[in-house]
Design a protein around this motif. Structure first.
Motif, PDB file in Angstrom:
ATOM      1  N   UNK A 140       0.824  -1.199   0.000  1.00  0.00           N
ATOM      2  CA  UNK A 140       0.000   0.000   0.000  1.00  0.00           C
ATOM      3  C   UNK A 140       0.860   1.252   0.000  1.00  0.00           C
ATOM      4  N   UNK A 141       1.957   1.194  -0.690  1.00  0.00           N
ATOM      5  CA  UNK A 141       2.807   2.375  -0.830  1.00  0.00           C
ATOM      6  C   UNK A 141       2.463   3.064  -2.128  1.00  0.00           C
ATOM      7  N   UNK A 142       2.701   4.364  -2.137  1.00  0.00           N
ATOM      8  CA  UNK A 142       2.471   5.143  -3.339  1.00  0.00           C
ATOM      9  C   UNK A 142       3.739   5.195  -4.163  1.00  0.00           C
ATOM     10  N   UNK A 143       3.590   5.260  -5.473  1.00  0.00           N
ATOM     11  CA  UNK A 143       4.731   5.513  -6.341  1.00  0.00           C
ATOM     12  C   UNK A 143       4.980   7.010  -6.333  1.00  0.00           C
ATOM     13  N   UNK A 144       6.188   7.411  -6.046  1.00  0.00           N
ATOM     14  CA  UNK A 144       6.513   8.833  -6.022  1.00  0.00           C
ATOM     15  C   UNK A 144       7.418   9.151  -7.194  1.00  0.00           C
ATOM     16  N   UNK A 145       7.214  10.307  -7.744  1.00  0.00           N
ATOM     17  CA  UNK A 145       8.042  10.772  -8.851  1.00  0.00           C
ATOM     18  C   UNK A 145       8.856  11.970  -8.376  1.00  0.00           C
ATOM     19  N   UNK A 146      10.004  12.199  -8.989  1.00  0.00           N
ATOM     20  CA  UNK A 146      10.811  13.356  -8.610  1.00  0.00           C
ATOM     21  C   UNK A 146      10.133  14.658  -9.036  1.00  0.00           C
ATOM     22  N   UNK A 147      10.613  15.737  -8.503  1.00  0.00           N
ATOM     23  CA  UNK A 147      10.089  17.049  -8.909  1.00  0.00           C
ATOM     24  C   UNK A 147      10.387  17.270 -10.389  1.00  0.00           C
ATOM     25  N   UNK A 148       9.414  17.848 -11.081  1.00  0.00           N
ATOM     26  CA  UNK A 148       9.593  18.158 -12.500  1.00  0.00           C
ATOM     27  C   UNK A 148       8.678  19.314 -12.857  1.00  0.00           C
ATOM     28  N   UNK A 149       8.878  19.853 -14.026  1.00  0.00           N
ATOM     29  CA  UNK A 149       8.046  20.941 -14.506  1.00  0.00           C
ATOM     30  C   UNK A 149       6.597  20.464 -14.644  1.00  0.00           C
ATOM     31  N   UNK A 150       5.676  21.394 -14.550  1.00  0.00           N
ATOM     32  CA  UNK A 150       4.260  21.046 -14.574  1.00  0.00           C
ATOM     33  C   UNK A 150       3.884  20.246 -15.817  1.00  0.00           C
ATOM     34  N   UNK A 151       4.301  20.683 -16.996  1.00  0.00           N
ATOM     35  CA  UNK A 151       3.948  19.957 -18.226  1.00  0.00           C
ATOM     36  C   UNK A 151       4.516  18.542 -18.217  1.00  0.00           C
ATOM     37  N   UNK A 152       5.753  18.386 -17.781  1.00  0.00           N
ATOM     38  CA  UNK A 152       6.357  17.053 -17.703  1.00  0.00           C
ATOM     39  C   UNK A 152       5.624  16.201 -16.676  1.00  0.00           C
ATOM     40  N   UNK A 153       5.223  16.827 -15.591  1.00  0.00           N
ATOM     41  CA  UNK A 153       4.485  16.114 -14.541  1.00  0.00           C
ATOM     42  C   UNK A 153       3.135  15.620 -15.079  1.00  0.00           C
ATOM     43  N   UNK A 154       2.445  16.464 -15.810  1.00  0.00           N
ATOM     44  CA  UNK A 154       1.156  16.071 -16.386  1.00  0.00           C
ATOM     45  C   UNK A 154       1.319  14.945 -17.414  1.00  0.00           C
ATOM     46  N   UNK A 155       2.382  15.038 -18.225  1.00  0.00           N
ATOM     47  CA  UNK A 155       2.642  13.965 -19.196  1.00  0.00           C
ATOM     48  C   UNK A 155       2.917  12.652 -18.463  1.00  0.00           C
ATOM     49  N   UNK A 156       3.713  12.712 -17.398  1.00  0.00           N
ATOM     50  CA  UNK A 156       4.021  11.502 -16.616  1.00  0.00           C
ATOM     51  C   UNK A 156       2.748  10.942 -15.999  1.00  0.00           C
ATOM     52  N   UNK A 157       1.914  11.815 -15.466  1.00  0.00           N
ATOM     53  CA  UNK A 157       0.658  11.371 -14.846  1.00  0.00           C
ATOM     54  C   UNK A 157      -0.226  10.674 -15.878  1.00  0.00           C
ATOM     55  N   UNK A 158      -0.309  11.262 -17.075  1.00  0.00           N
ATOM     56  CA  UNK A 158      -1.124  10.652 -18.132  1.00  0.00           C
ATOM     57  C   UNK A 158      -0.556   9.291 -18.553  1.00  0.00           C
ATOM     58  N   UNK A 159       0.737   9.217 -18.666  1.00  0.00           N
ATOM     59  CA  UNK A 159       1.371   7.947 -19.044  1.00  0.00           C
ATOM     60  C   UNK A 159       1.087   6.867 -17.999  1.00  0.00           C
ATOM     61  N   UNK A 160       1.213   7.239 -16.736  1.00  0.00           N
ATOM     62  CA  UNK A 160       0.960   6.260 -15.671  1.00  0.00           C
ATOM     63  C   UNK A 160      -0.517   5.864 -15.629  1.00  0.00           C
ATOM     64  N   UNK A 161      -1.378   6.839 -15.831  1.00  0.00           N
ATOM     65  CA  UNK A 161      -2.811   6.537 -15.843  1.00  0.00           C
ATOM     66  C   UNK A 161      -3.157   5.595 -16.992  1.00  0.00           C
ATOM     67  N   UNK A 162      -2.571   5.831 -18.160  1.00  0.00           N
ATOM     68  CA  UNK A 162      -2.814   4.959 -19.307  1.00  0.00           C
ATOM     69  C   UNK A 162      -2.242   3.561 -19.059  1.00  0.00           C
ATOM     70  N   UNK A 163      -1.063   3.488 -18.469  1.00  0.00           N
ATOM     71  CA  UNK A 163      -0.451   2.186 -18.181  1.00  0.00           C
ATOM     72  C   UNK A 163      -1.271   1.415 -17.158  1.00  0.00           C
ATOM     73  N   UNK A 164      -1.846   2.129 -16.197  1.00  0.00           N
ATOM     74  CA  UNK A 164      -2.664   1.482 -15.168  1.00  0.00           C
ATOM     75  C   UNK A 164      -3.938   0.923 -15.758  1.00  0.00           C
ATOM     76  N   UNK A 165      -4.498   1.623 -16.723  1.00  0.00           N
ATOM     77  CA  UNK A 165      -5.745   1.172 -17.325  1.00  0.00           C
ATOM     78  C   UNK A 165      -6.933   1.556 -16.471  1.00  0.00           C
TER      79      UNK A 165
END
Length: 133
Positions: free
Chosen positions: A1-26
């Protein structure tokens, strides 16, 4: 029950990463404490975890993190949850077997009913033939 944490990044890069993870999760079928196994099987979740963890490691590597180190961390956490996964899988298997047993019993009842109707129909035809003869 741990969360995956990502390093600090620019907002646009963060949103792209979030979308990629959301798509991978399904698709997520459950909210809160509901059990995903009501909607998907253990093998589906295993495939989802593979996609999600690979995408996560890609993102971490793109952010300059050591992929092997983060892969080892993920694997360690994943292995730590093995007993809970195995217990949940056993429960899923028991429920699936029970559902299959119920389905087979219902199918057997339907077949017996169809046989009785067929026998009744044949008996009625035989009686009708005797009356006509």
């Amino acid at each position: 029950n741990r969360y995956l944490v990502c390093p600090r990044m620019q907002l646009n890069a963060c949103l792209r990463a979030w979308r990629r993870l959301r798509e991978a999760r399904g698709r997520v079928y459950a909210k809160g404490n509901m059990n995903l196994f009501k909607h998907v099987g253990p093998w589906d979740l295993e495939k989802t975890w593979c996609r999600l963890s690979n995408e996560y490691l890609d993102i971490m590597q793109e952010c300059g993190r050591d992929r092997e180190l983060w892969a080892a961390r993920l694997q360690h956490d994943y292995e730590g949850h093995r007993p809970a996964r195995e217990q949940t899988e056993r429960q899923w298997n028991r429920k699936r077997l029970a559902a299959e047993d119920r389905r087979l019993r219902a199918l057997g009842r339907l077949e017996r009913q169809a046989q009785r109707r067929e026998l009744q129909s044949m008996a009625e035809e035989e009686r009708a033939e005797r009356r006509l003869a």
